[in-house]
Design a protein around this motif. Structure first.
Motif, short mmCIF file in Angstrom:
data_model
loop_
_atom_site.label_atom_id
_atom_site.label_comp_id
_atom_site.label_asym_id
_atom_site.label_seq_id
_atom_site.Cartn_x
_atom_site.Cartn_y
_atom_site.Cartn_z
N ILE A 258 0.81 -1.22 0.00
CA ILE A 258 0.00 0.00 0.00
C ILE A 258 0.85 1.28 0.00
O ILE A 258 0.31 2.37 -0.15
N LEU A 259 2.17 1.13 0.13
CA LEU A 259 3.01 2.33 0.05
C LEU A 259 2.88 2.99 -1.33
O LEU A 259 3.03 4.20 -1.47
N GLY A 260 2.59 2.18 -2.33
CA GLY A 260 2.38 2.73 -3.68
C GLY A 260 1.17 3.66 -3.74
O GLY A 260 1.03 4.44 -4.68
N LEU A 261 0.27 3.54 -2.76
CA LEU A 261 -0.92 4.39 -2.73
C LEU A 261 -0.73 5.60 -1.81
O LEU A 261 -1.63 6.40 -1.64
N CYS A 262 0.45 5.69 -1.17
CA CYS A 262 0.73 6.85 -0.32
C CYS A 262 1.41 7.93 -1.17
O CYS A 262 2.06 7.63 -2.17
N ASP A 263 1.28 9.17 -0.72
CA ASP A 263 1.82 10.27 -1.53
C ASP A 263 3.30 10.54 -1.27
O ASP A 263 4.03 11.00 -2.14
N LEU A 291 0.97 -0.89 -9.69
CA LEU A 291 1.75 0.30 -9.35
C LEU A 291 3.25 0.03 -9.25
O LEU A 291 4.06 0.89 -9.62
N PHE A 292 3.66 -1.13 -8.74
CA PHE A 292 5.11 -1.36 -8.57
C PHE A 292 5.84 -1.35 -9.92
O PHE A 292 6.90 -0.71 -10.03
N ALA A 299 11.20 -5.15 -14.22
CA ALA A 299 12.24 -6.08 -13.78
C ALA A 299 12.40 -6.02 -12.26
O ALA A 299 12.42 -7.05 -11.57
N LYS A 300 12.48 -4.81 -11.73
CA LYS A 300 12.68 -4.66 -10.27
C LYS A 300 11.41 -5.08 -9.52
O LYS A 300 11.48 -5.69 -8.45
N ALA A 301 10.24 -4.75 -10.09
CA ALA A 301 8.98 -5.14 -9.44
C ALA A 301 8.87 -6.66 -9.39
O ALA A 301 8.43 -7.23 -8.39
N SER A 302 9.30 -7.31 -10.45
CA SER A 302 9.22 -8.79 -10.48
C SER A 302 10.13 -9.39 -9.41
O SER A 302 9.76 -10.38 -8.77
N LEU A 321 10.26 3.72 -4.57
CA LEU A 321 9.15 3.38 -3.66
C LEU A 321 9.18 4.29 -2.43
O LEU A 321 8.15 4.63 -1.87
N VAL A 322 10.40 4.67 -2.03
CA VAL A 322 10.58 5.53 -0.85
C VAL A 322 11.02 6.92 -1.33
O VAL A 322 11.82 7.04 -2.26
#
Ligand SMILES: CCC/C=C/C(=O)SCCNC(=O)CCNC(=O)[C@H](O)C(C)(C)COP(=O)([O-])OP(=O)([O-])OC[C@H]1O[C@@H](n2cnc3c(N)ncnc32)[C@H](O)[C@@H]1OP(=O)([O-])[O-]
Length: 399
Positions: A258-263, A291-292, A299-302, A321-322
């Motif tokens: 859910i970090l992908g849904l944070c601003d 989102l990832f 590649a990194k998301a996988s 992501l951060v």
């Protein structure tokens, strides 16, 4: 197979917390002969007092501590472990036997002493906690058991508050987070912040959510779980104000996705980011399957979502992501100073700007959320998933 294994998990979960009640379950035999009468009296008195104090503890100290207490009690009252080793499949008895046996030749006097010291540390930790709870934090919202929710300086802070469970998210906590997001979305605060209490941000879904399932109710468990998850993620998709994650320590599973849904995501350099879905026989959620790859590339998301790669805070930052990483020693101070400055910006301007950035994607994100929950419903009924959870409860596997 899946249902038999879950029945086992249920038995274990019921027995571990309640099955080890050292002070109550084992009677105290005669005092030992090799000690002088004076030492024996003092030590025995303290030991009995400790047993009484233990019964008064309001909070379950957790299985690890209960095993320690059990072992020290047995050692203090019966001496070194002389019971036959239980079979491999009798997990509860085996855990107790291992704990007792690990004390080797510790003398009964020392065992009594250590038992009393351990109880005393539990009593004092509980009293500190009770004192803290008796003077509630300014701006604290009522009605939450698994969270601490406060509104101060235009910031609503939603803090996961199950530190002894590494802030694992149980069903009650999912519901309370939904409620807290609804309140924060409507109240006067300018921004909302999610963070964790203790050394973890969150260890993700509480695996006990799968435990108390009656045979024949697995499909219902999976369907109800998916409905709750969809609602939970939906509230992040629709949250109307800037939502900021302050990741104070390791983050696992659903609280990473859910970090992908944070601003914004601010992380301590102690934080790690781990989404071990295939290891648990599960599949990605929190819109991370969509989102990832957008955030970090396919590649990194996988690597994260298929092959369970755990990222350091610096790696998560390099992959987008951060937002920023801070040294743990100054993390809280630096981050909260910054957030207070953000929260003094014009509230409505921030809200409409967030909508401009996010609204084009909303429909897509809800569709992704629905699909992810459908796939998870099937996964939760699979042998792969059930075996992974049984394995966790057998203490064979930790992440
Ligand atoms: C819903 C959608 C799909 C969701 C996906 C996900 O989130 S996937 C991600 C799912 N998450 C996982 O698979 C993580 C599973 N957890 C772990 O692998 C490890 O606990 C750890 C690496 C997080 C911390 O290791 P450590 O040696 O530093 O600490 P410790 O182990 O001693 O922990 C203290 C106590 O907390 C307990 N507890 C902690 N987390 C959970 C949990 N999630 N559940 C239940 N219990 C949990 C632990 O059992 C222990 O209890 P005890 O024995 O005192 O009664």
């Amino acid at each position: 197979m899946a249902s038999a294994a879950l029945t086992f998990v249920r038995r274990l979960c019921w027995r571990l917390p309640c099955g080890i009640r050292p002070a109550q379950a084992v009677c105290v035999p005669a005092i030992h002969l090799h000690m002088t009468a004076a030492t024996m009296q003092v030590s025995q008195k303290d030991f009995q007092k400790a047993q009484e104090q233990l019964k008064l503890l309001k909070k379950d100290p957790g299985n690890e501590i209960k095993l320690k207490l059990y072992a020290l009690f047995k050692q203090a009252t019966e001496g070194p472990c002389n019971a036959p080793k239980p079979g491999m499949l009798d997990f509860v008895k085996k855990a107790k036997w291992d704990a007792w046996n690990s004390l080797g030749n510790l003398s009964q006097d020392d065992a009594r002493q250590k038992y009393a010291e351990l109880v005393s540390s539990l009593v004092s930790a509980e009293s500190t906690r009770q004192k803290k709870e008796a003077s509630p934090e300014e701006g604290r919202h009522d009605g939450y058991e698994t969270l601490i929710v406060t509104t101060k300086n235009n910031i609503t802070k939603i803090m996961f508050n199950r530190p002894d469970r590494k802030n694992a998210i149980n069903h009650q906590m999912y519901r309370e987070i939904i409620k807290a997001l609804e309140e924060a979305g409507k109240n006067d605060s300018t921004i909302a912040v999610i963070t964790g209490n203790g050394d973890y941000y969150s260890s993700g879904n509480d695996l006990n959510n799968f435990a108390n399932v009656q045979p024949g109710e697995m499909e219902k468990m999976a369907k109800d779980g998916a409905v709750l998850l969809k609602d939970f993620v939906g509230h992040f998709i629709d949250f109307p104000k800037p939502l900021i994650a302050v990741v104070n320590g390791p983050a696992i599973g659903i609280c990473v996705t859910i970090l992908g849904l944070c601003d914004l995501v601010y992380a301590s350099d102690r934080a790690t980011f781990h989404s071990p879905f295939s290891q648990l026989g599960q599949s990605p959620e929190g819109c991370s399957s969509y989102l990832f790859p957008k955030i970090m590339g396919l590649a990194k998301a996988s690597e994260m979502l298929l092959f369970n790669k755990k990222l350091t805070a610096a790696e998560a930052c390099a992959q987008g992501l951060v937002t920023e990483v801070f040294p743990d020693s100054s993390f809280q101070k630096e981050v909260w100073a910054r957030l207070e400055a953000y929260a003094s910006l014009p509230k409505n301007s921030l809200a409409v700007s967030k909508q401009l950035l996010r609204s084009m994607e909303k429909e897509k994100l809800h569709a992704v959320n629905s699909r992810e929950c459908e796939v998870l419903t099937e996964r939760w009924l699979s042998d792969e998933c059930v075996n992974a959870i049984v394995s966790f409860f057998q203490k064979k596997s930790k992440l």
